[in-house]
Design an enzyme around this catalytic site. Structure first.
Site, PDB file in Angstrom:
ATOM      1  N   HIS A 161     -12.670  -6.120 -60.581  1.00  0.00           N
ATOM      2  CA  HIS A 161     -11.335  -6.253 -59.996  1.00  0.00           C
ATOM      3  C   HIS A 161     -10.621  -7.472 -60.581  1.00  0.00           C
ATOM      4  O   HIS A 161     -11.254  -8.483 -60.919  1.00  0.00           O
ATOM      5  CB  HIS A 161     -11.467  -6.408 -58.478  1.00  0.00           C
ATOM      6  N   SER A 364     -20.198   7.319 -54.939  1.00  0.00           N
ATOM      7  CA  SER A 364     -18.764   7.031 -54.910  1.00  0.00           C
ATOM      8  C   SER A 364     -17.982   8.208 -54.351  1.00  0.00           C
ATOM      9  O   SER A 364     -18.430   9.358 -54.398  1.00  0.00           O
ATOM     10  CB  SER A 364     -18.271   6.711 -56.323  1.00  0.00           C
TER      11      SER A 364
END
Length: 443
Positions: A161, A364
């Site tokens: 990120h 995920s």
């Protein structure tokens, strides 16, 4: 007081294809604040009521097509409306009462205890707080790592990120970017090689528990094993885990790869407004208690310690989280996680059936596929895009019905986009692997 009939709350503006970050200038909205005419207060109230009602309608419409970003919109905090009459500020350390009494520390500590149990650390062995979001947790974890190991190098994957790289700039740290596999997971051989190049300096490692674009999960066990094999003892490395989305979901997935304080990690952070669902951004951050003294400062006028990144903190956010945790519990969250994973597999399978390039990591609910050709479509469904990729993140608020509507519209649009054969779907082999790419070259 006149108001333009078109209003400031309209969707449909297409973004710049060459630079998608340059969106419509917000100053273009017609919500300028003007000095009120006290002789016409009822007219002012009526105008504001109309404006807010239209805004609510706009948000309700946007929520119907919100599938590209990790936010659970399925929540109801109406029972907490009564607390909006109070200004709640959890300034200072959450475990110290302090002099500022309009707070919600009791709720905050209850939330922290719940997460401490989830991540397997004793109440007397952790410290933490409810942050303003996952970024703040990352900033705190990396700061502690730097204070513990002042000459340490931060290792993080290229798919991390942006807040991780922001932290290195803020703290003026040396940062080594580690290559990733096409899944978004760290390339461990590249990590080993780069670690060995800097054996003379301690290592601060950011571990991704679900990368932003692909949902890739770094294997904590493998990372710790490589550190040991490369000659890094426990006191020469610090591991921070960025679990913004999947840090709360993974404990409810039956899999050997788990994140736990029983392992040699220092801190974990998640975003509270993502999977849990919250009307305002917030996060939860947990760290081993023995590390917090490295950044603790006594603040006399507060009667507390400065141990957090921010000073003032929302006292309402912990109550939202406390309410959600009580309403769902471990059993409720486990059901929601399974629902998200099942719906994500449904979307992935349907895209494969239609010959559309797609990838879904095992751990995920982030479904990566070809970037739609038309930006109006991207904006309508609020898809997150990067290069030739887009993704849908299946949250509890994203139902099978919503995914079917998305698929129907996408398939109709694709027939129009590629009908004459002059334009071809993008090749995603380099992004998600040749086996997952179904472009004309790889079918």
């Amino acid at each position: 007081m006149a108001m333009n009939k078109s209003g400031p709350f309209e969707d449909g503006d297409s973004c710049d294809q060459e630079n998608s970050v340059l969106q419509k200038n917000v100053h273009g909205s017609r919500l300028a604040i003007t000095e009120p005419n006290m002789d016409h207060k009822e007219d002012i109230k009526a105008y504001m009521a109309r404006t807010l009602n239209r805004y609510k309608e706009t948000l309700a419409k946007r929520a119907l097509y919100h599938i590209g970003y990790p936010a659970n919109l399925d929540f109801d905090y109406g029972a907490l409306a009564q607390l909006q009459a109070f200004s709640l500020n959890n300034i200072g350390d959450p475990f110290i009462e302090g002099n500022y009494r309009m707070h919600s520390r009791e709720f905050e500590v209850a939330v922290l205890d719940w997460f401490a149990n989830l991540w397997e650390i004793q109440k007397n062995g952790y410290w933490g707080y409810v942050t303003n979001g996952g970024t703040e947790g990352n900033l705190h974890g990396i700061l502690v790592g730097r204070e513990l190991l002042p000459d340490g190098i931060l290792y993080t994957s290229r798919d991390s990120h942006y807040s991780i790289f922001k932290a290195t700039r803020m703290y003026k740290m040396e940062c080594v970017k580690v290559d990733t596999l096409f899944t978004g997971e760290m390339d461990y051989e590249d990590f080993r090689a780069k670690l060995l190049l800097n054996k003379d300096k301690p290592a601060i490692i950011n571990v991704n528990i679900g990368t932003t674009m692909k949902g890739g999960v770094d294997n904590v066990d493998t990372i710790i094993q490589i550190l040991e094999e490369c000659g890094f003892p426990d006191d020469r490395f610090y591991i921070h885990c960025d679990g913004a989305l999947f840090g709360i979901m993974m404990p409810f997935v039956k899999h050997s790869l788990q994140v736990s304080f029983k392992k040699q990690i220092g801190s974990i952070t998640i975003s509270g407004h993502k999977f849990v669902g919250c009307p305002a951004p917030c996060g939860v951050y947990i760290i081993r208690k023995q590390y917090i003294n490295t950044i603790s400062t006594n603040i006399e006028f507060l009667g507390s310690l400065d141990t957090t990144i921010m000073g003032s903190r929302s006292g309402h956010a912990p109550i939202f989280l406390w309410y959600a945790l009580n309403m769902n519990g471990y059993i409720g969250f486990e059901k929601q996680v399974q629902k998200c994973l099942t719906n994500a597999r449904y979307l992935k399978d349907r895209l494969v059936e239609e010959g559309i390039s797609v990838m879904l990591n095992e751990l995920s609910s982030t479904v990566v596929f070809e970037r739609p050709l038309n930006d109006d479509f991207v904006n309508r469904w609020q898809l997150a895009c990067q290069g030739s990729m887009a993704h849908v993140i299946v949250m509890p608020s994203v139902s099978i019905e919503k995914l079917k509507e998305f698929l129907d519209e996408l398939l109709k649009k694709r027939k129009d986009w590629y009908k004459d054969g002059g334009v071809q779907p993008p090749c995603l082999a380099d992004d998600i692997g040749g086996d997952n790419c179904l472009c004309p070259l790889h079918k």
